[in-house]
Design an enzyme around this catalytic site. Structure first.
Site, PDB file in Angstrom:
ATOM      1  N   CYS A  86     -59.396  -4.878  40.239  1.00 57.50           N
ATOM      2  CA  CYS A  86     -59.198  -5.766  41.385  1.00 57.50           C
ATOM      3  C   CYS A  86     -57.913  -5.464  42.149  1.00 57.50           C
ATOM      4  CB  CYS A  86     -59.164  -7.221  40.928  1.00 57.50           C
ATOM      5  SG  CYS A  86     -60.571  -7.729  39.931  1.00 57.50           S
ATOM      6  N   HIS A 333     -64.521 -11.475  47.186  1.00 56.17           N
ATOM      7  CA  HIS A 333     -63.786 -10.536  46.338  1.00 56.17           C
ATOM      8  C   HIS A 333     -64.515  -9.195  46.300  1.00 56.17           C
ATOM      9  CE1 HIS A 333     -61.099  -8.972  43.505  1.00 56.17           C
ATOM     10  NE2 HIS A 333     -61.500  -9.572  42.400  1.00 56.17           N
TER      11      HIS A 333
END
Length: 391
Positions: A86, A333
Site C-alpha cells: 500500500c 484504495h
C-alpha cells in the site's frame, strides 16, 4: 540538497473498472498531471512507477512501468518500477524527491497505477496475501482470502484492542467512517460517494467483528501522478519540505513503528513540529488504522484517541481536518496509487481549490501511508511534509 517543489498533480477517479486497463488508467493520470504542471513528456527526466498487484491480477509481473509509459511517449529516460504494497505510491514519490533533491535530475514523475479488481473474487482477495510474510502469516479466520482480504482480520484485532485499551466504542468507529463518507460524497474522484451516516455504517454487513463492510477500504482501480521539480512553476509554490521512508524494527528488537519513524524523520527534515500541521491524509484502510495513525504520526497526544474519535476534531471545521479526500475508506484504495492520491488532495487543499471539501487556508500538510504486514506490524511507511510558500 536542492529544494523540491510539486509542479503538478493528476489522478483518475478510483472505482471498480473491469473494462479499463493499466495503460488506460495511466494515460488519464499522466495527461492530467502534465496539463496541471504545464509540461510535456519531453520535460520528464525520470519516472518512478508504483504498482502492487499487476503480476497476480493481470499477469504483468515485469516491466510494468515501461509497458504503461511506452505508448505515452516515454523512452530513453530511466523508468524505475516500485513495489511496496500500500506504500508503493508514497515510495515512488520519495524516490522522485530524492532524484531531484540530490541533483540527479531537475524534474521527475511519480506515477501509481493499480488494477486490483477481477471477476474471479478468490483470485482478487487472495492476491492481498502477498502483502504479508506468506511463510509466517498472522492468524486469520475462515474465509480470509476467499470472501475478504486477509488484512481485514488484522483490522478487527486492532479495533478490538483500541476498544479495550483506549476506550473507543462502536459509535466512535461509525463516526470516523461516516466522516470519511461525507468527505467522499464531496469528492468527484472518490470510489464511494454515497455519504453513509453512522447508523448505516454500524448496520452494514459484519465482516470480522467489529469491522463492518463500510469500516474498511474498498478494492479500487485507479491511477494518480505527481511531478516534482527544482523549478517552482506558476501558481502557489508547494515544497516537499520533508520526505522519508522507514521500515518496521528488526526482529526481536523493540523500536518505533514504521509510521512513527517515517513521520518523525520527515518532520525533523522539514524543521516542523507535528502541532504545526493544519491538514493531513493518513493511512486508513480501516477505521482502526486511522486512529492508530493519529498517534503514531505525532498528531494526537497519547490517550486522546477517544476524545478525537467521539467529536468532530478531525472533521471539516474541526481543529485538524484529516482525510478530507474521503481517505482510503471512501475515496478508495488503489494500492499503487493511494499514496499519490493523498498528495493530490493535499495539493488541492494548499492551493485552496478543494471546493466543498476546502478546510480553511492550510499552509502545512502531512501525507502518511503504510504498506504490508510483517510479524503483526506494518512493514513500511512513507511520510511527506508539504509546505505552501507564500510570497
Amino acid at each position: 540538497m536542492d529544494s523540491v517543489y510539486i509542479r503538478g498533480v493528476g489522478m483518475t477517479r478510483f472505482g471498480r473498472f473491469l473494462d479499463r486497463s493499466m495503460k488506460d488508467l495511466g494515460r488519464e493520470a499522466v495527461e492530467a498531471v502534465l496539463s496541471d504542471a504545464a509540461l510535456e513528456v519531453k520535460d520528464i527526466q525520470a519516472l518512478y512507477f508504483a504498482n502492487s498487484l499487476a503480476g497476480l491480477i493481470t499477469g504483468q509481473e515485469c516491466i510494468r512501468g515501461e509497458v504503461v509509459a511506452y505508448p505515452l511517449g516515454f523512452g530513453t529516460i530511466p523508468i524505475h518500477n516500485v513495489e511496496n504494497a500500500c506504500a508503493s505510491g508514497g515510495n515512488a514519490l520519495h524516490l522522485a524527491w530524492m532524484a531531484v533533491a540530490s541533483g540527479m535530475c531537475d524534474t521527475a514523475l511519480a506515477l501509481g497505477v493499480e488494477k486490483a479488481n477481477h471477476e474471479d473474487r478468490t483470485r482478487m482477495f487472495s492476491a492481498y496475501k502477498s502483502g504479508t510474510d506468506i511463510e509466517e502469516m498472522f492468524a486469520t479466520g475462515a474465509g480470509a482470502g476467499t470472501d475478504r482480504t486477509p488484512l481485514v482480520d488484522r483490522q478487527a484485532v486492532l479495533a478490538q484492542t483500541l476498544m479495550r485499551e483506549k476506550g473507543l466504542t462502536l459509535d466512535d468507529f461509525g463516526r470516523i467512517a461516516a466522516k470519511a463518507y461525507h468527505y467522499g460524497s464531496l469528492n468527484p474522484m472518490a470510489h464511494r460517494r454515497e455519504g453513509h451516516d453512522i447508523q448505516t455504517v454500524l448496520g452494514a454487513r459484519m465482516v470480522v467483528d467489529p469491522i463492518t463492510s463500510l469500516m474498511s477500504s474498498p478494492i479500487s482501480d485507479g491511477a494518480a501522478a505527481v511531478i516534482v521539480s527544482r523549478h517552482k512553476g506558476s501558481g502557489p509554490s508547494i515544497k516537499i519540505a520533508g520526505s522519508r521512508l522507514a521500515s518496521r524494527p528488526p526482529k526481536g528488537i523493540p523500536g518505533p513503528t514504521s509510521a512513527k519513524s517515517a513521520t518523525t524523520a520527515a518532520f525533523t527534515a522539514a524543521g516542523i513540529e507535528p502541532r504545526e500541521v493544519q491538514i493531513a491524509e493518513v493511512h486508513d484502510a480501516s477505521v482502526a488504522y486511522e486512529v492508530i495513525a493519529w498517534s503514531e504520526c505525532g498528531l494526537c497526544p497519547e490517550g486522546d484517541e477517544h476524545k478525537w474519535a467521539s467529536t468532530d476534531y478531525t472533521a471539516l471545521g474541526g481543529k485538524l481536518p484529516i482525510n478530507t479526500s474521503g481517505g482510503l475508506i471512501s475515496r478508495g484504495h488503489a494500492l499503487g496509487a493511494s499514496g499519490l492520491a493523498q498528495v493530490y488532495e493535499l495539493v488541492e487543499q494548499l492551493r485552496g481549490v478543494a471546493g466543498d471539501r476546502q478546510a480553511g487556508n492550510p499552509r502545512v500538510a502531512l501525507a502518511q501511508v503504510g504498506g504490508g504486514v510483517i510479524d503483526w506490524q506494518t512493514s513500511v511507511s512513507t511520510a511527506h511534509v508539504l509546505v505552501r510558500e507564500d510570497s
